[in-house]
Every structure is written in C-alpha cells, then in structure tokens.
Design a protein around this motif. Structure first.
Motif, short mmCIF file in Angstrom:
data_model
loop_
_atom_site.label_atom_id
_atom_site.label_comp_id
_atom_site.label_asym_id
_atom_site.label_seq_id
_atom_site.Cartn_x
_atom_site.Cartn_y
_atom_site.Cartn_z
N GLU A 88 0.84 -1.20 0.00
CA GLU A 88 0.00 0.00 0.00
C GLU A 88 0.88 1.25 0.00
O GLU A 88 1.97 1.25 0.56
CB GLU A 88 -0.93 0.02 1.22
CG GLU A 88 -1.93 -1.12 1.24
CD GLU A 88 -2.97 -0.96 2.34
OE1 GLU A 88 -2.92 0.05 3.06
OE2 GLU A 88 -3.83 -1.85 2.48
N ALA A 89 0.38 2.30 -0.64
CA ALA A 89 1.09 3.58 -0.66
C ALA A 89 0.08 4.69 -0.84
O ALA A 89 -0.91 4.55 -1.57
CB ALA A 89 2.11 3.60 -1.79
N ASP A 90 0.31 5.80 -0.18
CA ASP A 90 -0.59 6.95 -0.26
C ASP A 90 -0.23 7.76 -1.50
O ASP A 90 0.43 8.79 -1.43
CB ASP A 90 -0.47 7.80 1.00
CG ASP A 90 -1.52 8.89 1.07
OD1 ASP A 90 -2.39 8.93 0.18
OD2 ASP A 90 -1.47 9.71 2.01
N THR A 91 -0.69 7.26 -2.66
CA THR A 91 -0.31 7.88 -3.93
C THR A 91 -1.17 9.08 -4.30
O THR A 91 -0.76 9.90 -5.11
CB THR A 91 -0.41 6.85 -5.07
OG1 THR A 91 -1.77 6.40 -5.17
CG2 THR A 91 0.48 5.64 -4.78
N GLY A 92 -2.37 9.17 -3.73
CA GLY A 92 -3.28 10.24 -4.12
C GLY A 92 -3.63 10.18 -5.59
O GLY A 92 -3.72 11.22 -6.26
N ALA A 93 -3.79 8.97 -6.11
CA ALA A 93 -4.08 8.79 -7.54
C ALA A 93 -5.39 9.47 -7.92
O ALA A 93 -6.31 9.62 -7.10
CB ALA A 93 -4.16 7.30 -7.86
N ALA A 94 -5.49 9.89 -9.18
CA ALA A 94 -6.70 10.52 -9.67
C ALA A 94 -7.88 9.57 -9.52
O ALA A 94 -7.80 8.40 -9.90
CB ALA A 94 -6.54 10.93 -11.13
N LEU A 95 -8.97 10.09 -8.97
CA LEU A 95 -10.11 9.24 -8.59
C LEU A 95 -11.42 9.93 -8.92
O LEU A 95 -11.60 11.13 -8.63
CB LEU A 95 -10.05 8.96 -7.09
CG LEU A 95 -11.22 8.19 -6.46
CD1 LEU A 95 -11.23 6.75 -6.93
CD2 LEU A 95 -11.14 8.25 -4.94
#
Length: 374
Positions: free
Chosen positions: A38-45
């Motif tokens: 897991e990683a806090d990527t802040g991917a576009a959502l």
C-alpha cells in the motif's frame, strides 16, 4: 439412503456453510494470508454516486465526499440522477468544479445508471457509493492505497452499521461475522464481492452490466477476479450506515440480495465452472451453499421426524423448539433483546426464509424490482 444419513448430511452442509468454511478460511489466512503493498499515492479518482429521487440528501452526500482528506486536484464526483422525478440533479450540482451531474431522462435502475456513468469516467481509478451513507475521515485515502500493488484490481471498504436494537442486534452480529470472513478471504486472494456502499476498481476492468442486474457489488469485482487480479478489503475505509428500520425492511433487503445471486449465476455461468472461476471454491462455499442451507434445514427436519430412535425424536423436537424461539423473538423483539443469542437466532431465521424464497422470487419476477425505488 436412510433418513439418518440424510439428516446428518444436511446438518453437515449447514455447519460447513456457516461455521466450517469461516473457520477454515480464518486458519488458512493466519498461516498463508498476505497483505498487498500500500502507498498513499493520491491517484486521480472519480467517485460515482447513482441516485434516484434523492433531492433532500444528495447535496450533503456530495459534500461529505468532497470533505475527505484527498488531494483537491485529484478528486472528482460524478452524480447520476437516474430519471429522478424531483430536483435531485439540480440539488447535486453544488458550486464546486469537481462535481459533474449526469441526468438520465428515464429511470433505468442502478446497474444501467452506473454503465452510463462509466462512459464519462476518465480517471484510472473509480469508486462507488450510495446516497444514504457517510464516510469516516481518511476513507478515500485508505480505499485507494492498495492500488499501489499492481495485483489489486478492486478494493472494498467496510460498511459499519449504526446502533441497533431488538432483532437488529442479530443482524449486526451476522454482519460482523460476515466482515471478518471477507477480510480473511481477502488475505488469501479469495474475496469476490465488495460492499456496494463503498468500493473502488481500476476503470479498465469495468464491463457494462446487463439491464436489471441486482448485484453490481458482485458483478464489478468479479471482473477483476476473472482478469487474474485480487479483490482486497481495506477495513480502514469506512462507510457508516443505519440499521434496517424494521424486520420487513431487513427481509426485503436480504431477499433482493439472495435473488440477485441466482440472477448472477444465470448471467455469469462461468461462476459454476471451477476451470474458469479462479475463486470457485470460495464462491461455492460462501455464496452458493448459503442458497442451499434453508432447503437442507427443511430436509433435516423431515428426516429427523422419520428416522428411527429416541435420539432423532429428541433432535426433531429440539429443532421445533429452536424455530419456535426464533419466531417468538421476531414477534417480541424487546423481550428477545434481553435474552442471549435469541436475536441472532431470529436473524438466522429471517436470512434463511429469504434464501428459501430467493429462487422462486428470481424465477417469478424481475429481481431488480426487489430494490427499485418507486
């Protein structure tokens, strides 16, 4: 085959479906379970909300999503007003450039509304939620973090049911056990369903649903499963809901879900093929056998009535007593709430009565009518 053999076979089936399989999965998960990176990527959502006649609640729900601690420039909300007869579309169009509203001219049902929404999603990740829940702080970050692992195709959050009283306490116990089972299945890579009120997937894996599909929360994650990817359960991603207001509401919800399972088998026959369904063992043990349990219970009752010996007479009357107590708990919920395990027994009877009716209900009518608002 003697009545005695039939009785014990049916009891074994029920015991495996509700105790043996969960215990097996728990033991295997402790020994072999794995957790994705897991990683806090802040991917576009993009968060999709399908709504029908929700003018009074939709604006607050949209703001609840936007208030999440998520990068402002990476979050979009797409509301689909599914042929609403009130001002849902107008109420959803709050003053925020991250919000888009798609107003369908006629009511087509949740599955088709989601299909329509997905034609307008341009982010690699998409999340789905309903109107009546709210998100706990940090939910979207927790929901998206497992996608840092390329083996993950879908992620379910956790639905937390608010305070319950009476027979709803039994429903709460059942739901806690169900969530534990799902979490253990996820660690083994066996999870094949999500919570419809909070889940996300890679947009590339989405396949349009047939009209009237009831279990969108099974259809969508199964696309990830069939593509060879994992469905994970992020227990820190929390949607908060209320308990059912009445026994009738809870029964109708269960009947809709269980009838939807029969519908899903008809629309996705690969589920029955262990060579094509990577999660066949888990699906068969968790979902399919529970459709058979009420029939096994009825056969067990009849078999104990015809079997020879004092033991089977005792077991026959013990079953009648247990069912009578559960029905009394439904009739007198305040009394049942003060008696250990009686609410759970009542909930078990509701669940299996709904399962008993689910097959004829799915054959006799369009199962989508079991959930569609009017």
């Amino acid at each position: 085959m003697t009545a005695e053999v039939v009785f014990w076979f049916c009891i074994a089936l029920v015991a495996y479906a509700y105790a043996g399989y969960p215990l097996l999965v728990a033991a295997l998960a402790r020994r072999y379970g794995q957790v994705p990176h897991e990683a806090d990527t802040g991917a576009a959502l993009t968060v999709v909300i399908a709504a029908f006649d929700e003018e009074a609640r939709i604006a607050a729900r949209v703001r609840d999503v936007l208030d999440q601690d998520y990068p402002i420039d990476r979050l979009q909300v797409l509301v689909v007003s599914d042929g609403s007869r009130d001002g849902t579309a107008q109420a959803a169009a709050i003053d925020d450039e991250r919000v888009r509203v798609l107003a369908l001219p006629v009511n087509v049902g949740k599955a088709m509304a989601i299909n329509a929404a997905m034609r307008h999603v341009d982010t690699a990740l998409v999340a789905f939620t309903d109107v009546r829940q709210r998100f706990a702080p940090g939910t979207l970050r927790s929901l998206v973090a497992p996608f840092a692992d390329p083996s993950v195709g879908s992620v379910s959050g956790e639905l937390v049911i608010g305070a319950a009283t009476g027979s709803s306490e039994g429903v709460g116990l059942y739901w806690r056990m169900e969530k534990r089972l799902r979490a253990d299945e996820a660690r083994l890579g066996w999870l094949h369903g999500v919570s419809g009120s909070i889940h996300a997937m890679r947009s590339a894996f989405f396949r349009p649903m047939p009209p009237g599909t009831v279990l969108d929360d099974m259809w969508m994650p199964l696309q990830s499963v069939f593509s060879g990817h994992q469905v994970w359960m992020a227990r820190e991603a929390i949607a908060i809901d209320r308990a059912s207001a009445s026994i009738d509401e809870e029964f109708q919800r269960k009947l809709r879900t269980l009838a939807g399972n029969w519908q899903l088998i008809a629309r996705m026959p690969a589920l029955l093929n262990p060579l094509r369904n990577p999660a066949f063992f888990a699906w068969f043990s968790h979902k399919f056998l529970r459709l058979l349990v009420p029939w096994a219970l009825l056969v067990a009752l009849a078999a104990s009535a015809f079997a020879d010996g004092a033991l089977y007479r005792l077991l026959f009357f013990a079953q009648l007593l247990a069912y009578g107590g559960a029905l009394a708990g439904l009739a007198l919920p305040r009394v049942a709430a003060r008696m250990p395990l009686l609410p759970a027994a009542s909930s078990f009877v509701i669940l299996n009565f709904a399962a008993l009716l689910s097959l004829p209900a799915s054959l006799a009518m369009d199962p989508s009518r079991l959930w569609k608002k009017h």
